[in-house]
Motif scaffolding. Structure first.
Motif, PDB file in Angstrom:
ATOM      1  N   SER A  73       0.825  -1.212   0.000  1.00 27.56           N
ATOM      2  CA  SER A  73       0.000   0.000   0.000  1.00 27.56           C
ATOM      3  C   SER A  73       0.858   1.260   0.000  1.00 27.56           C
ATOM      4  O   SER A  73       1.856   1.346   0.717  1.00 27.56           O
ATOM      5  N   THR A  74       0.459   2.235  -0.802  1.00 23.89           N
ATOM      6  CA  THR A  74       1.101   3.541  -0.828  1.00 23.89           C
ATOM      7  C   THR A  74       0.741   4.275   0.461  1.00 23.89           C
ATOM      8  O   THR A  74      -0.436   4.461   0.759  1.00 23.89           O
ATOM      9  N   LEU A  75       1.756   4.675   1.237  1.00 23.01           N
ATOM     10  CA  LEU A  75       1.518   5.285   2.537  1.00 23.01           C
ATOM     11  C   LEU A  75       1.927   6.753   2.610  1.00 23.01           C
ATOM     12  O   LEU A  75       1.108   7.613   2.938  1.00 23.01           O
ATOM     13  N   PHE A  76       3.207   7.040   2.344  1.00 23.21           N
ATOM     14  CA  PHE A  76       3.777   8.346   2.656  1.00 23.21           C
ATOM     15  C   PHE A  76       4.611   8.927   1.519  1.00 23.21           C
ATOM     16  O   PHE A  76       5.152   8.195   0.694  1.00 23.21           O
ATOM     17  N   TRP A  77       4.761  10.236   1.551  1.00 19.23           N
ATOM     18  CA  TRP A  77       5.761  10.975   0.776  1.00 19.23           C
ATOM     19  C   TRP A  77       6.452  11.874   1.779  1.00 19.23           C
ATOM     20  O   TRP A  77       5.794  12.633   2.497  1.00 19.23           O
ATOM     21  N   LYS A  78       7.779  11.766   1.893  1.00 20.18           N
ATOM     22  CA  LYS A  78       8.523  12.522   2.895  1.00 20.18           C
ATOM     23  C   LYS A  78       9.681  13.267   2.246  1.00 20.18           C
ATOM     24  O   LYS A  78      10.629  12.660   1.759  1.00 20.18           O
ATOM     25  N   MET A  85       5.345  15.353   6.486  1.00 21.42           N
ATOM     26  CA  MET A  85       5.250  14.382   5.402  1.00 21.42           C
ATOM     27  C   MET A  85       3.791  14.226   5.015  1.00 21.42           C
ATOM     28  O   MET A  85       2.887  14.616   5.758  1.00 21.42           O
ATOM     29  N   SER A  86       3.569  13.675   3.836  1.00 23.13           N
ATOM     30  CA  SER A  86       2.220  13.484   3.320  1.00 23.13           C
ATOM     31  C   SER A  86       1.783  12.043   3.544  1.00 23.13           C
ATOM     32  O   SER A  86       2.582  11.123   3.469  1.00 23.13           O
ATOM     33  N   ILE A  87       0.479  11.885   3.801  1.00 23.33           N
ATOM     34  CA  ILE A  87      -0.133  10.584   4.071  1.00 23.33           C
ATOM     35  C   ILE A  87      -1.276  10.375   3.078  1.00 23.33           C
ATOM     36  O   ILE A  87      -2.090  11.277   2.860  1.00 23.33           O
ATOM     37  N   SER A  88      -1.365   9.199   2.492  1.00 20.73           N
ATOM     38  CA  SER A  88      -2.447   8.881   1.554  1.00 20.73           C
ATOM     39  C   SER A  88      -3.807   9.050   2.222  1.00 20.73           C
ATOM     40  O   SER A  88      -4.063   8.466   3.283  1.00 20.73           O
ATOM     41  N   LEU A  89      -4.695   9.801   1.595  1.00 14.82           N
ATOM     42  CA  LEU A  89      -6.041   9.987   2.154  1.00 14.82           C
ATOM     43  C   LEU A  89      -6.851   8.700   2.130  1.00 14.82           C
ATOM     44  O   LEU A  89      -7.711   8.488   2.979  1.00 14.82           O
ATOM     45  N   GLY A  90      -6.560   7.811   1.190  1.00 14.29           N
ATOM     46  CA  GLY A  90      -7.302   6.562   1.091  1.00 14.29           C
ATOM     47  C   GLY A  90      -7.044   5.589   2.228  1.00 14.29           C
ATOM     48  O   GLY A  90      -7.731   4.581   2.346  1.00 14.29           O
ATOM     49  N   LEU A  91      -6.080   5.876   3.097  1.00 10.21           N
ATOM     50  CA  LEU A  91      -5.745   4.975   4.207  1.00 10.21           C
ATOM     51  C   LEU A  91      -6.648   5.148   5.419  1.00 10.21           C
ATOM     52  O   LEU A  91      -6.688   4.274   6.284  1.00 10.21           O
ATOM     53  N   PHE A  92      -7.360   6.276   5.503  1.00  7.87           N
ATOM     54  CA  PHE A  92      -8.134   6.563   6.713  1.00  7.87           C
ATOM     55  C   PHE A  92      -9.301   5.595   6.861  1.00  7.87           C
ATOM     56  O   PHE A  92     -10.012   5.303   5.909  1.00  7.87           O
TER      57      PHE A  92
END
Length: 127
Positions: A73-78, A85-92
């Motif tokens: 799963s795509t999680l973060f961009w740092k 850092m950025s977090i995928s909105l679809g993970l919530f």
């Protein structure tokens, strides 16, 4: 705020505070990393706690991308040297309360968007 997790549940993410800087990134790297444009929230590192098998990939000289080592799963961009850092909105796992529009999700790097979709004209955009 809602907590988040990857597809298999091996990585869990706790957020302290409201979601901030909401964006849908259309740059080539985000499209390749996620399979489409990437919707994310950017948070200070002090407001993010995560556990589980995160693997980091250096996607550019300036940033890394994190994904679940178990399910991918795509999680973060740092970005390097930054306090966020950025977090995928679809993970919530529960509702985020985010709505499209001028005060909600902003589309960024739209000049690089894929040719196979159009952007809603009433949503905020930053080329």
């Amino acid at each position: 705020m809602p907590d988040a997790s990857c597809l298999c549940g091996a990585v869990t993410i706790a957020i302290k505070g409201p979601l901030e800087r909401l964006s849908a990134c259309h740059c080539t790297q985000c499209r390749k990393h996620s399979g489409h444009y990437w919707a994310a929230t950017t948070m200070p590192l002090t407001q993010i706690t995560y556990s589980g098998p995160v693997t980091w990939f250096r996607s550019s000289p300036a940033a890394q991308r994190g994904f679940c080592a178990t399910c991918g799963s795509t999680l973060f961009w740092k970005p390097d040297g930054q306090d966020h850092m950025s977090i995928s909105l679809g993970l919530f796992d529960t509702a985020t309360g985010i709505t499209p529009g001028p005060n909600g999700l902003t589309h960024i790097f739209t000049a690089s968007k894929g040719d196979y979709y159009d952007l809603p004209p009433d949503e905020a955009q930053d080329p």
